[in-house]
Design a protein around this motif. Structure first.
Motif, PDB file in Angstrom:
ATOM      1  N   ARG A 162       0.831  -1.208   0.000  1.00 34.93           N
ATOM      2  CA  ARG A 162       0.000   0.000   0.000  1.00 34.93           C
ATOM      3  C   ARG A 162       0.865   1.256   0.000  1.00 34.93           C
ATOM      4  O   ARG A 162       0.574   2.233  -0.704  1.00 34.93           O
ATOM      5  CB  ARG A 162      -0.927   0.001   1.220  1.00 34.93           C
ATOM      6  CG  ARG A 162      -2.047  -1.019   1.166  1.00 34.93           C
ATOM      7  CD  ARG A 162      -2.928  -0.909   2.415  1.00 34.93           C
ATOM      8  NE  ARG A 162      -3.993  -1.898   2.440  1.00 34.93           N
ATOM      9  CZ  ARG A 162      -4.860  -2.049   3.433  1.00 34.93           C
ATOM     10  NH1 ARG A 162      -4.767  -1.259   4.510  1.00 34.93           N
ATOM     11  NH2 ARG A 162      -5.816  -2.971   3.373  1.00 34.93           N
ATOM     12  N   GLN A 163       1.924   1.222   0.813  1.00 36.55           N
ATOM     13  CA  GLN A 163       2.789   2.405   0.918  1.00 36.55           C
ATOM     14  C   GLN A 163       3.392   2.780  -0.434  1.00 36.55           C
ATOM     15  O   GLN A 163       3.512   3.973  -0.759  1.00 36.55           O
ATOM     16  CB  GLN A 163       3.914   2.142   1.923  1.00 36.55           C
ATOM     17  CG  GLN A 163       3.468   2.138   3.377  1.00 36.55           C
ATOM     18  CD  GLN A 163       4.645   1.855   4.298  1.00 36.55           C
ATOM     19  OE1 GLN A 163       5.602   1.186   3.916  1.00 36.55           O
ATOM     20  NE2 GLN A 163       4.567   2.368   5.512  1.00 36.55           N
ATOM     21  N   GLN A 164       3.754   1.781  -1.226  1.00 38.69           N
ATOM     22  CA  GLN A 164       4.351   2.080  -2.529  1.00 38.69           C
ATOM     23  C   GLN A 164       3.354   2.774  -3.442  1.00 38.69           C
ATOM     24  O   GLN A 164       3.717   3.669  -4.216  1.00 38.69           O
ATOM     25  CB  GLN A 164       4.867   0.782  -3.183  1.00 38.69           C
ATOM     26  CG  GLN A 164       6.119   0.225  -2.522  1.00 38.69           C
ATOM     27  CD  GLN A 164       7.251   1.235  -2.520  1.00 38.69           C
ATOM     28  OE1 GLN A 164       7.486   1.918  -3.521  1.00 38.69           O
ATOM     29  NE2 GLN A 164       7.953   1.342  -1.403  1.00 38.69           N
ATOM     30  N   GLY A 165       2.087   2.367  -3.342  1.00 44.82           N
ATOM     31  CA  GLY A 165       1.061   3.043  -4.120  1.00 44.82           C
ATOM     32  C   GLY A 165       0.896   4.493  -3.702  1.00 44.82           C
ATOM     33  O   GLY A 165       0.771   5.395  -4.544  1.00 44.82           O
ATOM     34  N   VAL A 166       0.906   4.729  -2.395  1.00 41.61           N
ATOM     35  CA  VAL A 166       0.813   6.094  -1.891  1.00 41.61           C
ATOM     36  C   VAL A 166       2.032   6.898  -2.334  1.00 41.61           C
ATOM     37  O   VAL A 166       1.914   8.055  -2.771  1.00 41.61           O
ATOM     38  CB  VAL A 166       0.685   6.105  -0.357  1.00 41.61           C
ATOM     39  CG1 VAL A 166       0.680   7.536   0.175  1.00 41.61           C
ATOM     40  CG2 VAL A 166      -0.578   5.381   0.086  1.00 41.61           C
ATOM     41  N   ALA A 167       3.209   6.287  -2.252  1.00 37.84           N
ATOM     42  CA  ALA A 167       4.447   6.978  -2.615  1.00 37.84           C
ATOM     43  C   ALA A 167       4.432   7.412  -4.083  1.00 37.84           C
ATOM     44  O   ALA A 167       4.859   8.531  -4.419  1.00 37.84           O
ATOM     45  CB  ALA A 167       5.652   6.077  -2.339  1.00 37.84           C
ATOM     46  N   ASP A 168       3.947   6.544  -4.965  1.00 31.54           N
ATOM     47  CA  ASP A 168       3.851   6.907  -6.387  1.00 31.54           C
ATOM     48  C   ASP A 168       3.061   8.201  -6.568  1.00 31.54           C
ATOM     49  O   ASP A 168       3.459   9.094  -7.327  1.00 31.54           O
ATOM     50  CB  ASP A 168       3.143   5.788  -7.157  1.00 31.54           C
ATOM     51  CG  ASP A 168       4.107   4.685  -7.574  1.00 31.54           C
ATOM     52  OD1 ASP A 168       5.299   4.781  -7.228  1.00 31.54           O
ATOM     53  OD2 ASP A 168       3.658   3.724  -8.222  1.00 31.54           O
ATOM     54  N   LEU A 169       1.952   8.287  -5.878  1.00 28.56           N
ATOM     55  CA  LEU A 169       1.054   9.420  -6.058  1.00 28.56           C
ATOM     56  C   LEU A 169       1.526  10.656  -5.306  1.00 28.56           C
ATOM     57  O   LEU A 169       1.181  11.774  -5.688  1.00 28.56           O
ATOM     58  CB  LEU A 169      -0.362   9.026  -5.616  1.00 28.56           C
ATOM     59  CG  LEU A 169      -0.980   7.896  -6.459  1.00 28.56           C
ATOM     60  CD1 LEU A 169      -2.281   7.411  -5.848  1.00 28.56           C
ATOM     61  CD2 LEU A 169      -1.221   8.370  -7.888  1.00 28.56           C
ATOM     62  N   VAL A 170       2.304  10.462  -4.245  1.00 31.35           N
ATOM     63  CA  VAL A 170       2.902  11.612  -3.560  1.00 31.35           C
ATOM     64  C   VAL A 170       3.947  12.260  -4.464  1.00 31.35           C
ATOM     65  O   VAL A 170       4.027  13.489  -4.584  1.00 31.35           O
ATOM     66  CB  VAL A 170       3.540  11.191  -2.219  1.00 31.35           C
ATOM     67  CG1 VAL A 170       4.406  12.313  -1.655  1.00 31.35           C
ATOM     68  CG2 VAL A 170       2.459  10.821  -1.210  1.00 31.35           C
ATOM     69  N   ASP A 223       4.208  12.109  -7.773  1.00 31.14           N
ATOM     70  CA  ASP A 223       3.720  12.641  -9.051  1.00 31.14           C
ATOM     71  C   ASP A 223       2.461  13.460  -8.800  1.00 31.14           C
ATOM     72  O   ASP A 223       1.332  12.961  -8.868  1.00 31.14           O
ATOM     73  CB  ASP A 223       3.433  11.494 -10.028  1.00 31.14           C
ATOM     74  CG  ASP A 223       3.300  11.986 -11.465  1.00 31.14           C
ATOM     75  OD1 ASP A 223       2.900  13.150 -11.647  1.00 31.14           O
ATOM     76  OD2 ASP A 223       3.579  11.208 -12.393  1.00 31.14           O
ATOM     77  N   ALA A 224       2.643  14.725  -8.509  1.00 34.23           N
ATOM     78  CA  ALA A 224       1.518  15.590  -8.144  1.00 34.23           C
ATOM     79  C   ALA A 224       0.548  15.778  -9.306  1.00 34.23           C
ATOM     80  O   ALA A 224      -0.669  15.881  -9.103  1.00 34.23           O
ATOM     81  CB  ALA A 224       2.034  16.947  -7.670  1.00 34.23           C
ATOM     82  N   ILE A 225       1.060  15.804 -10.528  1.00 32.59           N
ATOM     83  CA  ILE A 225       0.191  16.025 -11.689  1.00 32.59           C
ATOM     84  C   ILE A 225      -0.776  14.861 -11.859  1.00 32.59           C
ATOM     85  O   ILE A 225      -1.992  15.048 -12.029  1.00 32.59           O
ATOM     86  CB  ILE A 225       1.035  16.239 -12.959  1.00 32.59           C
ATOM     87  CG1 ILE A 225       1.851  17.532 -12.836  1.00 32.59           C
ATOM     88  CG2 ILE A 225       0.146  16.267 -14.202  1.00 32.59           C
ATOM     89  CD1 ILE A 225       2.774  17.782 -14.011  1.00 32.59           C
ATOM     90  N   VAL A 226      -0.239  13.635 -11.816  1.00 29.24           N
ATOM     91  CA  VAL A 226      -1.101  12.452 -11.933  1.00 29.24           C
ATOM     92  C   VAL A 226      -2.097  12.413 -10.784  1.00 29.24           C
ATOM     93  O   VAL A 226      -3.286  12.097 -10.974  1.00 29.24           O
ATOM     94  CB  VAL A 226      -0.243  11.161 -11.962  1.00 29.24           C
ATOM     95  CG1 VAL A 226      -1.133   9.923 -11.793  1.00 29.24           C
ATOM     96  CG2 VAL A 226       0.530  11.078 -13.268  1.00 29.24           C
ATOM     97  N   ARG A 227      -1.632  12.741  -9.581  1.00 26.67           N
ATOM     98  CA  ARG A 227      -2.521  12.717  -8.405  1.00 26.67           C
ATOM     99  C   ARG A 227      -3.697  13.679  -8.577  1.00 26.67           C
ATOM    100  O   ARG A 227      -4.850  13.319  -8.337  1.00 26.67           O
ATOM    101  CB  ARG A 227      -1.728  13.070  -7.143  1.00 26.67           C
ATOM    102  CG  ARG A 227      -2.549  12.982  -5.873  1.00 26.67           C
ATOM    103  CD  ARG A 227      -1.722  13.288  -4.648  1.00 26.67           C
ATOM    104  NE  ARG A 227      -1.368  14.692  -4.533  1.00 26.67           N
ATOM    105  CZ  ARG A 227      -0.148  15.180  -4.599  1.00 26.67           C
ATOM    106  NH1 ARG A 227       0.875  14.370  -4.790  1.00 26.67           N
ATOM    107  NH2 ARG A 227       0.084  16.478  -4.481  1.00 26.67           N
ATOM    108  N   GLU A 228      -3.411  14.887  -9.026  1.00 26.32           N
ATOM    109  CA  GLU A 228      -4.482  15.873  -9.195  1.00 26.32           C
ATOM    110  C   GLU A 228      -5.422  15.495 -10.341  1.00 26.32           C
ATOM    111  O   GLU A 228      -6.645  15.672 -10.234  1.00 26.32           O
ATOM    112  CB  GLU A 228      -3.871  17.261  -9.454  1.00 26.32           C
ATOM    113  CG  GLU A 228      -3.100  17.823  -8.269  1.00 26.32           C
ATOM    114  CD  GLU A 228      -3.989  18.019  -7.045  1.00 26.32           C
ATOM    115  OE1 GLU A 228      -5.188  18.300  -7.219  1.00 26.32           O
ATOM    116  OE2 GLU A 228      -3.490  17.854  -5.919  1.00 26.32           O
ATOM    117  N   GLU A 229      -4.861  14.961 -11.411  1.00 23.67           N
ATOM    118  CA  GLU A 229      -5.705  14.536 -12.529  1.00 23.67           C
ATOM    119  C   GLU A 229      -6.587  13.356 -12.125  1.00 23.67           C
ATOM    120  O   GLU A 229      -7.754  13.268 -12.533  1.00 23.67           O
ATOM    121  CB  GLU A 229      -4.832  14.153 -13.732  1.00 23.67           C
ATOM    122  CG  GLU A 229      -4.150  15.331 -14.397  1.00 23.67           C
ATOM    123  CD  GLU A 229      -5.142  16.248 -15.088  1.00 23.67           C
ATOM    124  OE1 GLU A 229      -6.155  15.743 -15.597  1.00 23.67           O
ATOM    125  OE2 GLU A 229      -4.917  17.472 -15.101  1.00 23.67           O
TER     126      GLU A 229
END
Length: 873
Positions: A329-337, A339-345
């Protein structure tokens, strides 16, 4: 007794079959209630109580009240919230075709645990019904949310130990309704726990529906997956599942095929939290207001979908025990932390996704309308964009979830072709109203609609055609209320009238006829509305069946989408609040550097949160005695450690500069208490019950949060209990669990150096005259005083009382009553220098100042400000 009407006899017969439910009896456009049900509902909903028997004596009148059927959901929701069950009785045949009394029957029983309407459900929270089976060999538990199709099952051993685990699981899921076998219903303490602490509707379901010979076939028939995970010897879980299914079949009387996957779990998969710990840590609601705002869920919930909101609550309620699953789970959160652009999109795309889980549930259940099918299609239509965004995330969990997102293009295309656009006018609320099938989808619907909208045109066409066929030039087709449509022919041309026409009327200048072709067209025009409405409903049923065929895939997609939403939410919170990714392993370590309370730091306005370190583990740092005045922050600090641990094990980042968390199997809290007047228990008794449970069920891998043990009794008794509890918790030969122990018994600080693993800490404070300033910093060593009188002053106790308290304190201290100062270690390296606080403030301001841009006036003002800071220190 006066003679009953057939309708009233029908009502009484149906009511006798459902004595424990309020009967909503359909009469025309209303649901009516009679007799005691009418009196109850009129009182609970503030409705007018009336009667149809006004010509009878008052003692023979039948009380009644009613609600419109089209707005019944709101009334039912209010009754359900008050804990009632509602039996819905509908007409089961067309009144136009009925001979005599219309047949009626119960179509479903709505209970607190079986509501399906979105108006009665909280969007971001599951609504569980549970069944509990109990006998001499143990307990079985099965929980189901029929709105989403989720089902969980577990079993527990017999005795107090098993009952404790069962109650903890019930507290975790917080069911709205419970059906218990007779053995479970009569288990001491279980029903009061459900009713009083969980506000759960309880029913004794007997033993028959829970017998293994009945329960197992029901479970095998219902569940397509998950049943093989239940150990062969674990009959209690199967009995609970079968008992629950039997109850659902009896009350819902409809298709429940969306309830097809059973999740069986054991005690070793999730951190266990009792109800007390959940409440005192304020995981999902505050203790005082029972509100989401101010809870940990309030901080973490930035989900954009209803499915994600429910799953986040589930993760928070069920932290993991597997470091590997946590790391995933942490790795999934880390990816999105990162990459702010992907997270916001992703957040923008998720916001447009509808509640696929509950929409699919309503479709299968039979309560969905055309708006639900349109919403389902719209939600599926957002998935391709989400899949494209997830392609940029390398973590295994996000790539797996990406593969599980199936937008079902064929089903979506069918729904889009079948349902008209909602833009020009809203789709109808009821599918019985028609006008929702898209033009071009069905030729017969188009033909009937054309008849409705262009009836005059069809009549004109027939008139022209008839003139050509008969040669009658002086004729017209018109209508009146007596004959309907007819052909009017001038008397000079009646000789041209065909033989198969039927003369209906003679006037001065003309004869009026009808023809078979005209009567056929007239029937088509007059019946077109009923035909098109019925045909649209048939087409809706076909669309609904197409969705039912894909419900399993929709549920899998919804589950994957919910996980994406939760991971995105946790990443958004971590990025916004400067959280770190903790290292979670199987060690005994609990190391937090500059940890912060996730909730308190969000509610502080204009005041920076003071971070604190935590260093615990085996050996010399097993138990921490924390002393210091009230209001200084002891409880906040201890809750902070517990919440950071819990957040780490649910897969979240944590509010700290760095953290290493050894997996904790349980978190126990003993923070604050109040009298339990309902059961006749005092504050001290409630406290001792919690301590007893803690000492009985804690293990070496547990985290214990103990605040003010022993304060509810005499000083010496309380101190003796507190010391004995602390020694037991800290002793590796007895319990040896990581323990945070806040106390005002300063004598306990003497345990450092004599009891293994015990260390003293205190909350730094600064006293200036008769005032005290709390620095909120945890430092090594015991506190030298409690500042109780100063705290009373801060709390607003009148000055004359505060002054008198100081006088009494001085008298007691002068008489030698004050306990000897505790043993303290040298704090030269760790203790904050209180005498130099002003100097530190001056240095900080000077470092932040660029003297090259100061004007002379600004420089003088700054100098005056710095001097004031030094004087105040």
């Amino acid at each position: 007794m006066p003679e009953l009407t057939p309708m009233m006899q029908q009502y009484l017969d149906i009511k006798a079959q459902n004595p424990d439910s309020i009967l909503f009896f359909r009469l025309g456009d209303f649901y009516e209630m009679f007799n005691e049900d009418a009196k109850l509902v009129s009182k609970e909903l503030d409705l007018t109580l009336t009667t149809r028997d006004r010509n009878k004596p008052p003692d023979q009148r039948t009380p009644m009240c009613g609600v419109p059927y089209h707005s019944a959901d709101s009334y039912i929701a209010r009754l359900i919230a008050k804990g009632y069950k509602i039996a819905i009785c509908e007409q089961t045949e067309d009144p136009a075709q009925a001979k005599g009394l219309v047949d009626r029957d119960i179509i479903r029983v709505v209970t607190p645990g079986t509501v399906i309407s979105s108006a009665m459900l909280e969007e971001g929270k599951n609504n569980y019904i549970c069944a509990v089976y109990g006998d001499s060999s143990g307990f079985g538990l099965c929980l189901c949310d029929i709105s989403t199709g989720e089902v969980y099952a577990a079993s527990f051993p017999a005795g107090e130990e098993g009952l404790s685990h069962l109650q903890n699981e019930l507290g975790r899921f917080n069911p709205a309704e419970a059906v218990l076998s007779s053995g479970a219903y009569n288990t001491d303490g279980l029903v009061p726990f459900l009713r009083d602490r969980l506000d759960c509707l309880c029913e004794n379901g007997g033993e028959a529906r829970f017998r293994i010979g009945t329960a197992r076939p029901l479970a095998e028939k219902q569940f397509k997956t998950g049943l093989t995970d239940v150990p062969a010897q674990d009959e209690a879980a199967i009995q609970a599942a079968g008992g629950l299914l039997a109850y659902l079949y009896e009350t819902q009387k409809t298709d429940l095929s969306h309830i097809s996957a059973l999740t069986y779990y054991t005690a070793g998969q999730y951190m266990e939290l009792d109800l007390t710990a959940r409440q005192t840590l304020e995981l999902t609601a505050t203790m005082r207001g029972k509100e989401k705002r101010g809870s940990l869920l309030w901080v973490l919930d930035k989900t954009k979908t209803a499915m994600g909101g429910r799953l986040l609550r589930g993760w928070l309620e069920r932290p993991l025990l597997s470091p590997a699953r946590i790391a995933r789970r942490q790795q999934g959160v880390a990816d999105l932390v990162e990459d702010a652009i992907v997270r916001e999109e992703l957040a923008l795309a998720l916001r447009e996704v509808t509640d696929l889980e509950r929409l699919a549930g309503r479709v299968v259940y039979g309560s969905a309308g055309c708006r639900d099918l349109a919403a389902l299609s719209a939600g599926l239509g957002k998935l391709p964009r989400i899949r494209d965004l997830l392609a940029h995330c390398p973590s295994a969990i996000l790539q797996t979830l990406r593969e599980e997102l199936d937008d079902l293009p064929q089903l979506r295309a069918l729904l889009d072709r079948g349902l008209r656009d909602d833009g020009e006018r809203p789709l109808p609320f009821s599918v019985r109203e028609g006008d929702f099938i898209r033009p071009g989808f069905d030729s017969k619907v188009d033909e009937l609609r054309d008849l409705l909208t262009n009836a005059n045109g069809h009549i004109v066409d027939m008139e022209v055609k008839t003139k050509e066929q008969t040669g009658i030039k002086n004729m017209k087709i018109t209508s009146n209320k007596v004959f309907g449509y007819y052909i009017e022919v001038a008397k000079s041309q009646t000789g041209l009238v065909p033989d198969h026409w039927t003369r209906k009327q003679t006037t001065v200048n003309a004869e009026r006829y009808i023809s078979p072709e005209l009567k056929e067209l007239e029937h088509a025009i007059l019946s077109a509305q009923d035909q098109v409405t019925a045909l649209e409903y048939q087409l809706f049923c076909q669309l609904k069946e197409a969705v039912c065929q894909q419900v399993e895939q929709i549920q899998k997609t919804a589950a994957a989408l919910a996980q994406v939403d939760v991971l995105c939410s946790l990443a958004a919170v971590a990025a916004a609040n400067n959280y770190c990714m903790p290292q979670v392993d199987s060690s005994d370590a609990l190391t937090i550097v500059e940890g912060r309370h996730p909730v308190v730091e969000k509610v502080l306005k204009g005041t920076p949160f003071v971070p604190n370190d935590t260093h615990m583990g085996g050996g010399d740092n097993l138990a921490a005695i924390i002393t210091g005045p009230n209001m200084a922050g002891k409880s906040t600090y201890m809750r902070q450690v517990a919440l950071i641990t819990l957040m780490a094990q649910m897969g979240s980042f944590v509010p700290a500069r760095s953290a290493r968390i050894g997996v904790v199997d349980r978190v126990f809290t003993r923070i604050g208490a109040s009298d339990d007047l309902a059961s006749g228990q005092s504050t001290f008794m409630v406290e001792m019950n919690e301590v007893a449970s803690l000492l009985t069920h804690a293990t070496r891998k547990s985290l214990l949060i103990l605040d003010e043990i022993g304060r509810g009794t005499s000083t010496y008794d309380g101190m003796a209990i507190a010391r004995a509890v602390l020694e037991f918790c800290a002793d590796p030969k007895r319990l040896g669990a990581k323990t945070l122990f806040a106390t005002h018994y300063h004598e306990l600080t003497a345990l450092e150096g004599t009891a293994p693993g015990v260390k003293n800490y205190n909350i730094a404070a600064k006293k200036r005259g008769n005032d005290v300033i709390f620095l909120r910093k945890i430092v090594r060593g015991g506190a030298d005083q409690s500042y109780g009188v100063e705290v009373a002053k801060l709390a607003g106790v009148p000055d004359r009382v505060v002054k008198r308290a100081r006088q009494i304190l001085e008298e007691l201290e002068s008489q030698g009553w004050r306990p000897a100062a505790p043993v303290r270690e040298a704090l030269d390296q760790e203790q904050v220098s209180l005498g130099d606080i002003g100097g530190q403030t001056v240095l900080k301001k000077l470092r932040m100042t660029d003297v090259n841009i100061l004007s002379p006036i600004e420089a003088l003002n700054l100098l005056a400000e710095l001097k004031q800071d030094l004087n105040e220190s």
